[in-house]
Design a protein around this motif. Structure first.
Motif, PDB file in Angstrom:
ATOM      1  N   PRO A   1       0.861  -1.179   0.000  1.00 28.79           N
ATOM      2  CA  PRO A   1       0.000   0.000   0.000  1.00 28.79           C
ATOM      3  C   PRO A   1       0.901   1.234   0.000  1.00 28.79           C
ATOM      4  O   PRO A   1       2.065   1.152   0.415  1.00 28.79           O
ATOM      5  CB  PRO A   1      -0.748  -0.090   1.344  1.00 28.79           C
TER       6      PRO A   1
ATOM      7  N   THR B   1       4.179  -5.209   6.041  1.00 30.87           N
ATOM      8  CA  THR B   1       3.732  -5.317   4.644  1.00 30.87           C
ATOM      9  C   THR B   1       4.908  -5.111   3.695  1.00 30.87           C
ATOM     10  O   THR B   1       5.059  -5.821   2.694  1.00 30.87           O
ATOM     11  CB  THR B   1       2.689  -4.229   4.322  1.00 30.87           C
TER      12      THR B   1
ATOM     13  N   LEU C   1      -5.282   4.507  -5.260  1.00 32.69           N
ATOM     14  CA  LEU C   1      -5.199   3.159  -5.848  1.00 32.69           C
ATOM     15  C   LEU C   1      -4.520   3.175  -7.213  1.00 32.69           C
ATOM     16  O   LEU C   1      -3.849   2.219  -7.613  1.00 32.69           O
ATOM     17  CB  LEU C   1      -6.609   2.559  -5.952  1.00 32.69           C
TER      18      LEU C   1
ATOM     19  N   GLY D   1      -2.838  -4.906   4.028  1.00 30.58           N
ATOM     20  CA  GLY D   1      -3.394  -5.347   5.304  1.00 30.58           C
ATOM     21  C   GLY D   1      -4.903  -5.481   5.182  1.00 30.58           C
ATOM     22  O   GLY D   1      -5.526  -4.887   4.296  1.00 30.58           O
TER      23      GLY D   1
ATOM     24  N   TRP E   1      -3.374  -8.428  11.058  1.00 30.00           N
ATOM     25  CA  TRP E   1      -2.825  -7.308  11.826  1.00 30.00           C
ATOM     26  C   TRP E   1      -1.877  -7.787  12.903  1.00 30.00           C
ATOM     27  O   TRP E   1      -2.151  -8.793  13.571  1.00 30.00           O
ATOM     28  CB  TRP E   1      -3.953  -6.542  12.509  1.00 30.00           C
TER      29      TRP E   1
ATOM     30  N   LYS F   1      -1.154   3.979  14.402  1.00 30.35           N
ATOM     31  CA  LYS F   1      -0.692   5.347  14.614  1.00 30.35           C
ATOM     32  C   LYS F   1      -1.560   6.059  15.632  1.00 30.35           C
ATOM     33  O   LYS F   1      -1.097   6.903  16.374  1.00 30.35           O
ATOM     34  CB  LYS F   1      -0.824   6.141  13.310  1.00 30.35           C
TER      35      LYS F   1
END
Ligand code: ME8
Length: 697
Positions: free
Chosen positions: A10, A25, A255, A286, A317, A327
């Motif tokens: 991502p 990731t 995206l 994720g 996760w 975060k």
């Protein structure tokens, strides 16, 4: 035959510096890239930063800088972290043998393609983008619209919380917006999933998407007019002047990065990078962003007449103490570079600290499952698999090759190879290499590593069974010793190759000690039928310690340092914290005498239970054990930073002799210490498990 393999992560929001979840990731994608590179594929790797949208605009405004300034400051911190974790770009990537790209969504090469995608949809399917009025709930954290059935009720009447961020969502009231006709794509997507079982992996996520699609899709608002930090919607001839007021929905923009870095997907003749890599793309993500990748993104592509990605590979996760590493919850922030630095400890090759972290993350939890980060477990695995199994194998084998091999690696004896422990090792090695390859290419790195460790352990068993030091004492056994040394070299060579996707620094160190001189980009996954017959010319030298054992004292020291997991300000001050901090530090209160301080009775308290206080957004009612006959009730203003579920089991610091006070109808019998305010708040706590009631001085 060379096959393209294009893998993406991502693109991360620049509202904070990367934490362990982002690193996970990024490392998974890197290990897959390295693996495919070793298998001879033409690999391309992409990561980057997601820089538009309301969330970034808000963080920048809080900091008093422009969104662009903010992004320009934070994006390099992602690059720095990835470099520190051995994921270099440019020349460093060339050394890995494949191209790595880092895309920022504020770059013109990206924004141009996003606008083309919008225009292509409008040209091909004019009804798919239409103007309407939106009203509904919006989570700025997710940058997503939700219906009430997708949210959970908050503490106050009419308040709804996002289930990912556990924070109240905002009501967007009657905003004119372009809508995308997502509702038309449920059936085509179900058909695609049915025809392409590899599209969504692992299977549990495919099932999740299928049931989501079967529930029907609502059209999606894909533009906003209430802020300007985004890509402007291209002119709309049907509504002159209208488009100028709109910026694109940040997910439509974000995206598209997966295509924009390759070039123009609509060019004729086709852009070579798009034609080569796009059909092979694997999006590693994720589970929080599955719907965006497995529903919205393919729907946009179908509307634009573009081919769909080959695979959306979804992982679970990582949590700590049962809470998702995030975060938005300061106490869960775990920083990968700090862990890697500490794991490197006294290793003679510091980069193996990163390898140790990579190994743990990929080995501990099968991809797709959630994993709870337990520091004791991390160190146990380090000691058992790395210090013991792998470290010992490398150290003992090289010592013996140097001592008994006379600068070489002995010689293979075909007849002997088919017998006893020699044949046993060859059989295990061949199966391990085959299974590991199958597992890695089926996106199951944990299983792949488990297979590689069968080879490592069997090689250790082989040393014990053949006792080269005994053979060396008898000159008549020289041919046998030679064969044993050669077989050991063969096992080490395969180990060097098989660990490389996950432990690249260790592989390089081993390569150096073996004297193989094979550049990273030229190393190839072994042929499972060739054990013992593919050993290159080697000139072994003794190794230096790679994974020194972490003993009990060092374990306690490290865990003490890692808990609570916030970094020291000097290492990686989170951007959000910086954003929220008022510029000057609050002035100090007047000096007090020790006697004044001594009047405050501070104690360690253990939180037994916690619940929201009705109609009080910021308050939680805690039941706290102070080692007394009766538990106390303490009301704390920490509900914006902590959920009630996160607190039981935590040790907090309590002002135990504060006069009781009534707060929203609840009598609070003390106060707990915390730093900061509202959402950015850290609890005062202690690193050791002191019993409840212990005096704090
Ligand atoms: O969602 N465990 O960015 P983001 C595992 N910009 N992985 C985790 C994790 C955890 N606790 N926390 C985060 C965005 N991640 C969008 C993406 S893509 C076109 C746009 C990882 O900064 C995981 O990969 O919130 C998750 O999907 C990603 O970070 C979210 O990063």
């Amino acid at each position: 035959m060379t096959q393209p393999f294009y893998v993406t992560t991502p693109i991360y929001y620049v509202n904070d510096v990367p934490h362990l979840g982002h690193a996970y990731t990024t490392i998974v994608a890197d290990a897959l890239a390295r693996c495919h590179q070793m298998m001879g594929d033409d690999v391309r790797y992409l990561t980057g930063t997601d820089e538009h949208g309301q969330k970034i605009a808000e963080v920048a405004a809080k900091r008093g800088v422009t969104p662009q300034q903010h992004c320009d400051e934070v994006a390099p911190r992602f690059l720095d972290t990835w470099r520190e974790l051995g994921l270099g770009f440019g020349d460093a990537a060339a050394a890995h043998g494949f191209r790595r790209d880092f895309i920022r969504t504020t770059e013109p090469r990206h924004t141009a393609v996003v606008r083309k995608l919008w225009e292509a949809i409008r040209a091909r399917r004019p009804d798919d983008l239409y103007l309407a009025t939106y009203q509904g709930w919006y989570c700025v954290g997710c940058e997503a619209f939700y219906t009430e059935s997708q949210l959970k009720a908050g503490a106050t009447a009419g308040e709804w919380l996002c289930t990912t961020h556990e924070k109240p969502v905002a009501w967007v009231d009657k905003e004119t917006s372009y809508f995308f006709k997502l509702s038309a794509y449920a059936e085509p997507l179900l058909a695609h999933i049915e025809a392409h079982p590899e599209f969504i992996q692992p299977e549990q996520y495919r099932n999740e998407v299928v049931s989501f699609l079967k529930g029907g899709l609502k059209d999606l608002s894909v533009s906003r007019t209430s802020f300007t930090w985004g890509i402007p919607v291209p002119d709309d001839p049907a509504h002159p002047g209208e488009a100028a007021r709109h910026v694109m929905y940040v997910w439509f923009d974000a995206l598209t990065n997966y295509l924009s870095n390759l070039g123009d997907p609509f060019a004729s003749p086709p852009t070579p990078a798009v034609a080569t890599y796009w059909p092979s793309v694997v999006h590693v993500i994720g589970k929080d962003i599955l719907r965006f990748h497995a529903v919205y993104w393919p729907a946009f592509l179908l509307a634009a007449g573009l081919p769909l990605p080959r695979t959306v590979l979804c992982h679970g996760w990582w949590s700590i103490g049962g809470r998702k590493i995030s975060k938005s919850i300061p106490a869960t922030r775990v920083y990968p570079t700090i862990l890697a630095g500490d794991l490197a400890g006294a290793s003679s090759v510091p980069a193996t600290g990163v390898d140790a972290l990579r190994y743990f993350l990929l080995r501990e939890t099968p991809l797709g499952n959630d994993g709870d980060l337990i520091y004791e477990g991390l160190i146990e695995r380090y000691n058992a698999d790395l210090a013991n199994d792998l470290g010992n194998l490398i150290n003992r084998s090289l010592t013996m090759l140097v001592r008994f091999g006379g600068g070489g690696v002995g010689a293979r004896d075909e007849a002997r190879a088919a017998t006893g422990p020699h044949a046993a090792l060859a059989t295990v090695a061949a199966a391990a290499i085959k299974d590991a390859q199958a597992a890695f290419t089926a996106f199951a790195p944990s299983r792949g590593l488990e297979a590689v460790w069968r080879l490592v352990r069997e090689a250790n068993t082989y040393i014990a069974a053949t006792e080269p030091w005994t053979l060396a004492k008898d000159p008549a056994k020289k041919p046998e010793l030679d064969h044993v040394l050669h077989t050991l070299a063969a096992a080490l060579w395969w180990t060097r190759l098989a660990i490389a996707p996950v432990l690249p620094a260790t592989a390089l160190a081993l390569d150096g000690w073996l004297g193989a001189g094979v550049a990273e980009k030229d190393a190839r996954w072994p042929d499972a039928a060739a054990f013992g017959r593919d050993v290159p010319a080697l000139t072994p030298t003794a190794s230096t310690p790679l994974f020194p054992r972490i003993d009990a004292a060092r374990t306690a020291e490290l865990i003490g340092k890692w808990l609570p997991p916030e970094p020291t300000a000097a290492v990686a001050a989170p951007v959000e914290a910086a954003a929220a901090a008022p510029a000057p530090v609050a002035p100090l209160a007047p000096t007090i005498a020790y006697e004044d301080f001594a009047k405050i009775d501070l104690r360690v308290g253990l939180v037994i239970a916690a619940e929201p206080v009705p109609k009080a957004k910021k308050l939680l009612k805690l039941t706290v054990d102070l080692g007394e006959a009766r538990h106390r009730t303490i009301v704390a203003g920490i509900a914006e930073a902590f959920t009630a579920a996160a607190l039981p089991g935590q040790r907090v610091l309590v002002v135990a002799n504060l006069a009781p006070r009534e707060l929203r109808g609840v009598t609070s019998e003390g106060m707990i210490l915390a730093a900061g305010d509202d959402a950015i708040l850290a609890l005062g706590t202690i690193t050791a498990a002191a019993p409840p009631g212990t005096r704090v001085k």
